[in-house]
Design an enzyme around this catalytic site. Structure first.
Site, PDB file in Angstrom:
ATOM      1  CD  GLU A  70       0.892   0.252  -1.525  1.00 10.66           C
ATOM      2  OE1 GLU A  70       1.851   1.036  -1.563  1.00 10.66           O
ATOM      3  OE2 GLU A  70       0.954  -0.911  -1.915  1.00 10.66           O
ATOM      4  CB  SER A 118       1.961   2.346   1.587  1.00 14.28           C
ATOM      5  OG  SER A 118       2.179   2.847   0.300  1.00 14.28           O
ATOM      6  CB  SER A 144       7.703   9.459  -4.055  1.00 11.22           C
ATOM      7  OG  SER A 144       6.322   9.349  -3.800  1.00 11.22           O
TER       8      SER A 144
END
Length: 324
Positions: free
Chosen positions: A14, A164, A297
Site C-alpha cells: 500500500e 486496499s 478516498s
C-alpha cells in the site's frame, strides 16, 4: 509554529497510496499553525524529503532530522502510513516510547484492528455481527470440504492482515479455492475465509471531532467489479454514494454499531469501518485505523458531506494528538 512530521510510505503493497495520502495532508495543513515535513518511512531508509526532493536521514534515536547543520525535532507526527509499520502498531509503540504525540490510535488498538480475525472476535461478544469464517495459518492442512461446508459458496478468501484489497479473491467454485489461498498467502501468513454476505456494502468513518465521538455520513459502495477490490477503490471502477441510499432506520443501526465499536475498542484518531447490510442488519467486515486520505478516498468525501474541510479534519487530528 508547531513542527509536524507527516509519515508516509511504509513496508507493504500500500506504500504508493500512502504517499498520496501523505501529500494530501501536507498540502492541506493550516500553514498559519503548522510547518509540515514529509517523512518517507521505507525498510531501507527513513528520510525527510524537502520540496526539492532532497533527502535527509531521520535519526531513529529521537526521530529528529538535521538539515544544513541545524537539528529539527517534531511536536507531533501525522500518521498517513497504510499497512505495516504505520497501521499495525509498530510506529505507534515507537512514538509512545519516545513520548512523541501522533494522530492515530494507540499501538494495541492498531495491532488489534489490523488483524481482522482478532478484531471480529473481540467485538462479537458485544453483539457486533460478522460473516461466518474459517481461519488458516500458513502450513495448516487445507481441507477444502470442511472449509466449504462451513462457509459455503461463493466465499471470500482474504489475507488476515493487509489493506486496499490486496490478495483478496471471490471464490465461486471449489476449483478456485486453492488458487485463492495461494494468492492470499502472498500478502500474509494468516488467511480468513468468509461466507459471502449478499447485501449493500457501506463504509462509515468515526472520528473524535473536537473532543466528541462523531460518526460521519455513511457511504454506499457500488462496485462494477465482483467486490470493492483495488480497481474499484482506486481506479474508478466503483460508485461511492454519500450519503448512502438507505433508510434512516438502517442508517441509524449502522451509526450505532460503528460508534459502539469505536468506543468498545477505546479508539482515538480516525477509523473507517466497512459493513454489509443483510436484511437491514449491519455485518462488520473490518475497521481501518489509517484510512486513505487521498482526495478520492472515503473519509475526505464523508467529511466534506459533513461540512468539514480537509484542513479542519487534519487540524482536529493534530490538536487532539497534542492534547493526548
Amino acid at each position: 509554529m508547531k513542527h509536524i512530521a507527516i509519515i508516509m510510505g511504509g513496508y507493504s503493497s500500500e506504500y504508493e497510496i500512502s504517499l498520496k495520502s501523505g501529500n494530501v495532508v501536507y498540502n492541506n495543513l493550516d500553514q498559519s499553525k503548522y510547518k509540515g515535513y514529509r517523512v518517507h518511512i521505507f525498510t531501507e531508509k527513513w528520510v525527510y524529503v524537502d520540496d526539492n526532493d532532497n533527502e535527509f536521514p531521520i535519526d531513529k534515536n529521537d526521530f529528529s532530522v538535521t538539515v544544513n547543520g541545524s537539528k529539527i525535532t517534531f511536536d507531533a507526527v501525522f500518521n498517513a502510513i497504510h499497512g505495516t509499520p504505520g497501521e499495525d502498531g509498530l510506529m505507534q509503540a515507537y512514538f509512545e516510547l519516545l513520548n512523541l504525540p501522533q494522530t492515530s490510535c494507540n499501538y494495541y488498538q492498531a495491532a488489534l484492528t489490523f488483524n481482522k480475525r482478532d478484531l471480529l472476535s473481540v467485538l462479537k461478544p458485544y453483539g457486533i455481527k460478522s460473516a461466518t469464517s474459517y481461519y488458516l495459518n500458513q502450513g495448516d492442512e487445507i481441507n477444502e470440504e470442511e472449509i466449504l461446508e462451513k462457509v459455503g459458496l461463493p466465499c471470500f478468501v482474504k489475507p488476515n492482515k493487509s489493506g486496499s484489497s490486496f490478495g483478496i479473491s471471490k471464490v465461486k467454485t471449489k476449483d478456485e479455492l486453492a488458487i485463492a489461498i495461494v494468492n492470499a498467502y502472498k500478502e500474509d501468513n494468516e488467511i480468513i475465509i468468509e461466507s459471502f454476505l449478499d447485501g449493500t456494502e457501506v463504509s462509515v468513518g468515526v472520528i473524535n471531532y473536537k473532543g466528541k465521538v462523531t460518526v460521519l455520513p455513511i457511504t454506499e459502495i457500488v462496485s462494477e467489479n465482483d467486490f470493492f477490490d483495488y480497481e474499484a477503490k482506486y481506479l474508478g471502477k466503483s460508485q461511492e454514494i454519500t450519503p448512502a441510499r438507505i433508510s434512516e432506520e438502517i442508517a441509524n443501526k449502522v451509526r450505532v454499531v460503528a460508534k459502539k465499536s469505536y468506543e468498545i475498542l477505546k479508539m482515538t484518531g480516525f477509523s473507517r469501518s466497512e459493513f454489509i447490510l443483510v436484511n437491514g442488519e449491519p455485518f462488520m467486515l473490518e475497521m481501518n485505523t489509517i484510512p486513505g486520505l487521498t482526495t478520492e478516498s472515503l473519509i475526505p468525501q464523508q467529511a466534506r458531506e459533513a461540512g468539514i474541510s480537509l484542513e479542519e479534519l487534519f487540524t482536529n487530528a493534530i490538536e487532539l494528538a497534542l492534547k493526548k
